[in-house]
Design a protein around this motif. Structure first.
Motif, short mmCIF file in Angstrom:
data_model
loop_
_atom_site.label_atom_id
_atom_site.label_comp_id
_atom_site.label_asym_id
_atom_site.label_seq_id
_atom_site.Cartn_x
_atom_site.Cartn_y
_atom_site.Cartn_z
N MET A 78 1.52 -2.37 4.39
CA MET A 78 2.00 -1.84 5.87
C MET A 78 1.11 -2.48 6.95
O MET A 78 0.16 -1.81 7.58
CB MET A 78 1.94 -0.21 5.88
CG MET A 78 2.46 0.41 7.22
SD MET A 78 2.28 2.18 6.78
CE MET A 78 3.11 2.73 8.34
N GLU A 81 0.94 0.76 15.28
CA GLU A 81 1.34 2.00 14.57
C GLU A 81 0.64 3.23 15.22
O GLU A 81 -0.27 3.67 15.14
CB GLU A 81 0.93 1.78 13.06
CG GLU A 81 1.71 2.89 12.39
CD GLU A 81 3.26 2.43 12.37
OE1 GLU A 81 3.90 3.44 12.91
OE2 GLU A 81 3.61 1.30 11.75
N GLN A 129 1.52 5.96 5.21
CA GLN A 129 0.51 5.33 4.28
C GLN A 129 -0.04 6.75 3.86
O GLN A 129 -0.78 6.74 2.81
CB GLN A 129 -0.56 4.80 5.29
CG GLN A 129 -1.25 5.40 6.42
CD GLN A 129 -0.50 5.92 7.63
OE1 GLN A 129 0.77 5.70 7.46
NE2 GLN A 129 -1.13 6.29 8.68
N VAL A 178 -3.41 -2.10 4.86
CA VAL A 178 -2.81 -1.94 6.19
C VAL A 178 -3.60 -2.75 7.39
O VAL A 178 -4.67 -3.32 7.06
CB VAL A 178 -3.05 -0.43 6.83
CG1 VAL A 178 -2.36 0.56 5.91
CG2 VAL A 178 -4.58 -0.02 6.96
N LEU A 188 -3.35 3.90 11.43
CA LEU A 188 -3.59 3.22 10.05
C LEU A 188 -5.05 3.06 10.16
O LEU A 188 -5.60 3.30 9.04
CB LEU A 188 -3.03 1.97 10.03
CG LEU A 188 -1.34 1.84 10.23
CD1 LEU A 188 -0.77 0.35 10.14
CD2 LEU A 188 -0.93 2.39 8.65
N SER A 217 -8.01 -3.01 4.32
CA SER A 217 -7.52 -3.49 5.59
C SER A 217 -7.92 -4.36 6.02
O SER A 217 -8.82 -5.01 5.52
CB SER A 217 -7.89 -2.01 6.53
OG SER A 217 -9.34 -2.22 6.78
#
Ligand code: GLC
Length: 494
Positions: A376, A381, A387, A399, A405, A423
């Motif tokens: 994602m 977002e 998530q 992410v 996120l 991430s």
């Protein structure tokens, strides 16, 4: 007891096109019923499933002049899972196969909806202390309340909240059209009110007139004060910073629960997760005709296929992602370019890529249960719900660090063995790819550390409990209890 009315254009289980519907369908259940009577009002779209519309009961109807026509307005109601819902019925506006059509028609439709939300209140026996509006479709509620209803005793003192689920969608069209459709006077179309870069803007009206503004994560509340995320309204968001706060969305932990989920082949909890997920992976491979292999690294994407979701990054490095030791499962619909992208790769590698260009709630649960990694990499977002769902099912999210996120996924740290996912910071395809390759390497070579993280992910708490309390605090701050007036002492009386 205080009354709160949610106003929104979609709500699970009646009608859903995105995450907004999940929030409207779950948050009211988690607000303390001893303190607040939270009800929800929605359009009665003709496309609502018959199993719900057949349960609705007639409340009342009236006729109203709107946009140069005289219109029938019906009000219906029903209880669902302990929540009281009202529906505004107008076949003229809410006919058609889908809630949204084109912006031109939608603006008139939701202006009508917003006006009727207020007009019907004195007739339905429910006077809200707070009207809680969600996204641009309800942006005119605070505006109309200020314009045409405030003089009426019934409406005096009603407070409004505007919650932004996605600032990208604002409901804009040229000023003269909006003026004509809404019946609002010239007074409202100045830059400090509904006018915005030469157009009329419904969301902006709501933001200007609401008593409080919220959005769905703390990071997004900060981001929208900057030009990159502000979608032209960052100046207004900065000016309103004192009234703006971020409250993270939750998900319904009763519905998203791998221990009881009827959609899964094998149910599991934190003790049985590793075998449970493996069994679900093999079952999903069977269902989607992928090569059956409980040990292959499986990546999931469940998303609206739009550029917001970072699909350009995926496209850029998709060949590097789809190495022989990877399977990819995609579920969702959206822009044709992305649908074609996944369909093409599925046609080339049918035993490793499954492209499902539709939406199915049940299949989504099985994908959350089966995958190892949930991809994602959104450009922006506001909160993101998938998530949270994937964490709940022990699928580690990868992410980009933006909006919700950033607030919900912490990157794996090697030394301390912490984090609940992976991430990366910049909107850069190779940054994403490197983190994905790192995750795959951890899966294949350091499975124990990977598995520990699966359990850590499942132990995170992103239920509504904490966030519902924050909404309650906001409601309380808008509706302070009146202090009882001190009685005059007999000696003071003349
Ligand atoms: C919108 C946003 C998403 C958010 C959802 C619910 O769909 O894009 O990030 O989670 O609304 O608030």
């Amino acid at each position: 007891m205080k009354n709160v009315l949610f106003v929104a254009s979609e709500c699970v289980p009646f009608i859903k096109t995105g995450g907004l519907a999940d929030v409207i369908g779950s948050l009211p259940k988690y607000i303390d019923k001893k303190k607040y009577d939270v009800r929800v009002i929605l359009p009665k779209y003709l496309c609502l499933p018959e199993k719900y519309s057949s349960q609705m009961k007639y409340v009342t109807h009236y006729y109203t002049d709107f946009c140069w026509r005289n219109q029938y307005v019906g009000i219906l109601e029903m209880e669902y899972e302990g929540i009281h819902f009202y529906f505004i019925d107008s076949e003229f506006y809410f006919g058609g196969p889908w809630p949204y059509h084109n912006m031109y028609e939608d603006i008139e439709k939701f202006a009508f909806f917003s006006r009727q939300v207020l007009s019907c209140l004195p007739l339905i026996g429910f006077r809200p202390d707070i009207i809680h509006c969600h996204d641009w479709q309800s942006g005119l509620v605070p505006v109309y309340l200020n314009d045409s209803f405030q003089g009426d005793m019934f409406f005096m003192g009603i407070k409004t909240i505007m919650t932004i689920h996605n600032l990208k969608f604002q409901g804009t069209w040229d000023v003269s059209t909006i003026k004509n459709m809404t019946g609002l006077s010239d007074y409202y179309f100045t830059p400090d009110k509904l006018e915005c870069y030469g157009n009329g803007n419904l969301l902006k009206g709501g933001l200007v007139y609401a008593d409080a503004i919220t959005t769905v994560s703390e990071t997004y509340a900060q981001e929208i004060q900057q030009p990159f995320f502000g979608e032209g309204l960052d100046g207004l968001m900065r000016a309103k910073a004192g009234q703006l706060r971020g409250i993270l969305n939750g998900i319904d932990y009763k519905i998203y629960d791998p221990e009881t989920d009827p959609a899964l082949t094998r149910k599991y909890n934190t003790t049985t997760a590793i075998e449970g997920k493996r069994a679900n992976k093999i079952a999903l491979q069977k269902e989607l005709h992928l090569k059956e292999d409980g040990d292959v690294f499986m990546i999931g994407i469940i998303s609206r296929l739009t550029s917001q979701k970072g699909l350009d990054l995926i496209r850029h490095v998709i060949d590097e992602i789809l190495t022989d030791d990877v399977q990819l499962v995609v579920l969702g619909t959206g822009e044709k370019q992305y649908e074609d992208l996944f369909n093409w790769h599925a046609s080339q590698k049918p035993d490793r890529v499954s492209s499902n260009i539709y939406y199915s709630e049940e299949l989504s649960h099985r994908i959350y249960a089966a995958c190892d990694l949930f991809l994602m990499p959104s450009l922006f977002e506001p909160c993101g719900l998938s998530q949270l769902m994937s964490l709940r099912y022990g699928t580690l999210p990868l992410v980009r660090e933006t909006g919700g996120l950033k607030d919900t996924v912490t990157d794996f740290q090697n030394g301390s063995n912490t984090g609940n996912g992976f991430s990366f910071a910049n909107y850069n395809a190779h940054e994403m790819l490197f983190r994905l390759q790192f995750a795959k390497n951890l899966y294949y070579r350091h499975r124990e550390q990977f598995n520990e993280m699966v359990i850590r992910a499942m132990e995170c708490d992103y239920s509504w409990d904490a966030s519902a309390k924050k909404y309650e605090e906001l409601y309380a701050s808008l509706t302070p209890e009146e202090k009882p007036k001190a009685k005059k002492k007999a000696s003071e009386k003349k």
